[in-house]
Write a protein that holds these residues in place. Structure first.
Motif, short mmCIF file in Angstrom:
data_model
loop_
_atom_site.label_atom_id
_atom_site.label_comp_id
_atom_site.label_asym_id
_atom_site.label_seq_id
_atom_site.Cartn_x
_atom_site.Cartn_y
_atom_site.Cartn_z
N GLY A 93 0.21 -1.26 0.00
CA GLY A 93 0.32 -0.31 0.18
C GLY A 93 0.55 0.98 0.25
O GLY A 93 0.09 2.43 -0.81
N ASN A 94 1.76 0.60 0.66
CA ASN A 94 2.80 2.10 0.70
C ASN A 94 3.23 2.76 -0.19
O ASN A 94 3.72 3.80 -1.53
N VAL A 95 4.08 1.39 -1.07
CA VAL A 95 4.74 1.78 -2.37
C VAL A 95 3.56 2.14 -3.60
O VAL A 95 3.69 3.29 -4.74
N GLY A 96 2.40 1.58 -3.47
CA GLY A 96 1.26 2.12 -4.39
C GLY A 96 1.28 3.49 -3.81
O GLY A 96 0.70 4.64 -5.65
N LEU A 120 4.24 -6.88 -5.62
CA LEU A 120 3.72 -5.25 -6.19
C LEU A 120 2.80 -5.81 -7.15
O LEU A 120 2.26 -5.26 -8.13
N GLY A 121 1.74 -7.40 -6.50
CA GLY A 121 0.51 -7.02 -6.55
C GLY A 121 -0.47 -6.52 -6.91
O GLY A 121 -0.78 -5.33 -7.10
N PRO A 122 -1.49 -6.87 -6.25
CA PRO A 122 -2.98 -6.21 -6.42
C PRO A 122 -2.69 -5.12 -5.45
O PRO A 122 -3.57 -3.89 -5.89
N GLY A 123 -2.45 -5.14 -4.18
CA GLY A 123 -2.15 -4.19 -3.06
C GLY A 123 -1.84 -3.11 -3.46
O GLY A 123 -2.70 -2.07 -3.12
N ALA A 124 -0.98 -3.43 -4.24
CA ALA A 124 -0.07 -2.02 -4.78
C ALA A 124 -1.20 -1.27 -5.73
O ALA A 124 -0.83 -0.15 -5.61
N ALA A 125 -1.41 -2.25 -7.10
CA ALA A 125 -2.29 -1.43 -8.18
C ALA A 125 -2.71 -1.25 -7.38
O ALA A 125 -3.35 0.30 -7.72
N LYS A 126 -3.80 -1.17 -6.01
CA LYS A 126 -4.74 -0.73 -6.13
C LYS A 126 -4.77 0.64 -5.52
O LYS A 126 -5.19 2.15 -5.50
N ALA A 127 -3.29 0.58 -4.67
CA ALA A 127 -2.82 2.01 -4.24
C ALA A 127 -2.94 3.56 -4.62
O ALA A 127 -2.57 4.63 -4.62
N LEU A 209 6.39 12.49 17.78
CA LEU A 209 5.60 11.17 17.52
C LEU A 209 6.47 10.71 16.54
O LEU A 209 8.37 10.98 16.26
N ASP A 210 6.47 9.16 16.65
CA ASP A 210 7.99 8.35 16.82
C ASP A 210 8.48 8.77 15.22
O ASP A 210 9.97 8.50 14.79
N SER A 211 7.55 8.63 14.48
CA SER A 211 7.70 8.97 12.76
C SER A 211 6.48 8.88 12.12
O SER A 211 5.44 8.86 12.55
N LEU A 212 7.00 9.47 10.70
CA LEU A 212 5.23 9.06 9.67
C LEU A 212 5.29 8.41 9.44
O LEU A 212 6.65 7.93 8.80
N ASN A 213 4.34 7.31 8.87
CA ASN A 213 4.18 6.91 7.96
C ASN A 213 4.94 6.79 5.92
O ASN A 213 5.23 8.05 5.92
N VAL A 214 5.97 6.28 5.36
CA VAL A 214 6.76 6.21 4.84
C VAL A 214 6.16 6.61 3.26
O VAL A 214 6.79 7.11 2.49
N ALA A 215 4.95 6.57 3.52
CA ALA A 215 4.25 7.14 2.18
C ALA A 215 3.58 8.27 2.19
O ALA A 215 3.82 9.88 0.94
N GLN A 216 3.80 8.94 3.74
CA GLN A 216 3.35 10.34 4.22
C GLN A 216 4.94 10.99 4.33
O GLN A 216 4.22 12.01 3.44
N ALA A 217 5.22 10.27 4.80
CA ALA A 217 7.05 10.94 4.16
C ALA A 217 7.45 11.47 2.98
O ALA A 217 8.05 12.43 2.86
#
Length: 233
Positions: A93-96, A120-127, A209-217
């Motif tokens: 999801g983060n990659v997508g 890199l399957g359906p989950g990444a494609a959807k995101a 905050l511990d850290s941001l989500n990698v997709a947010q960052a």
């Protein structure tokens, strides 16, 4: 499929204990094509696919994989001359989501490690909302060597890090083309990859905050890069 269209295959799964000439041939084909494969317990494979898989599954990528050279070339030609380098980012999801942001802002492409990256399957494609099929994405065997190649092609290599020694992303003056390295959700950028970075950037936080989500960052940093490009026009 592995022999005919290896760039469409994300990975190959084989049941533990499976033996025979056919299995040996599949393993050889994967190794020759550079497709990752692994052996899984039978129950794990049954959970992934309850049907009759006969102990072998090839999982397809969201889009056809590109080469390192394709990604570097795309970054040089993109409206925003930036590529993303994802060091062991595990969540599809983060990659997508990162692909979606990069595409929207005009970036060039994505590099991921062949053996330690997200599926890199359906989950990444959807995101990604379909953008993984529009951006060149390459799986590379050695991410450090890929960064060396990026430098040779003229890219500045910047790593995202949280420590105080890193530069504030909101005040830096980036140079393009640029390869932005984002680390794993748990451990960040590996030391060997960090050594390849010309500089480290951090996102200052007004509240603890511990850290941001990698997709947010990644979205924040890509937004900053796009703003710098706009201000230079």
């Amino acid at each position: 499929l592995v022999e005919q269209s290896p760039k469409t295959v994300d990975d190959v799964l084989l049941r533990q204990g499976l033996r025979g000439a056919d299995v040996d041939a599949i393993v050889r084909a994967c190794e020759a094509a550079g497709v990752r494969y692994r052996f899984l317990p039978g129950p794990d494979m049954d959970r992934l696919y309850p049907g009759n898989h006969q102990g072998v599954m090839a999982r397809l990528a969201a889009g056809q994989l590109a080469s390192l050279e394709d990604v570097l070339a795309a970054g040089l030609e993109a409206p925003l001359k930036v590529i993303l380098v994802l060091d062991r980012v595990q969540d599809p999801g983060n990659v997508g989501a990162l692909a979606r942001t990069l595409y929207a802002l005009g970036g060039g492409g994505i590099l991921v490690p062949k053996h330690d990256g997200a599926r890199l399957g359906p989950g990444a494609a959807k995101a990604s909302a379909g953008t993984l099929t529009r951006l060149p994405l390459a799986k590379v065997t050695n991410l450090s060597q890929a960064l060396d190649a990026a430098k040779e092609a003229g890219y500045a290599v910047i790593g995202a890090a949280g420590e105080e020694g890193a530069q504030n992303v909101h005040v830096v003056q980036p140079t393009f083309p640029l390869a932005l390295v984002l680390g794993s959700e748990e451990e960040g950028i590996r030391p060997g990859i960090r050594k390849r970075c010309d500089a480290l950037w951090r996102i200052p936080q007004a509240r603890p905050l511990d850290s941001l989500n990698v997709a947010q960052a990644g979205a924040i940093m890509l937004g900053r890069l796009a703003a710098c490009l706009d201000s230079s026009d």
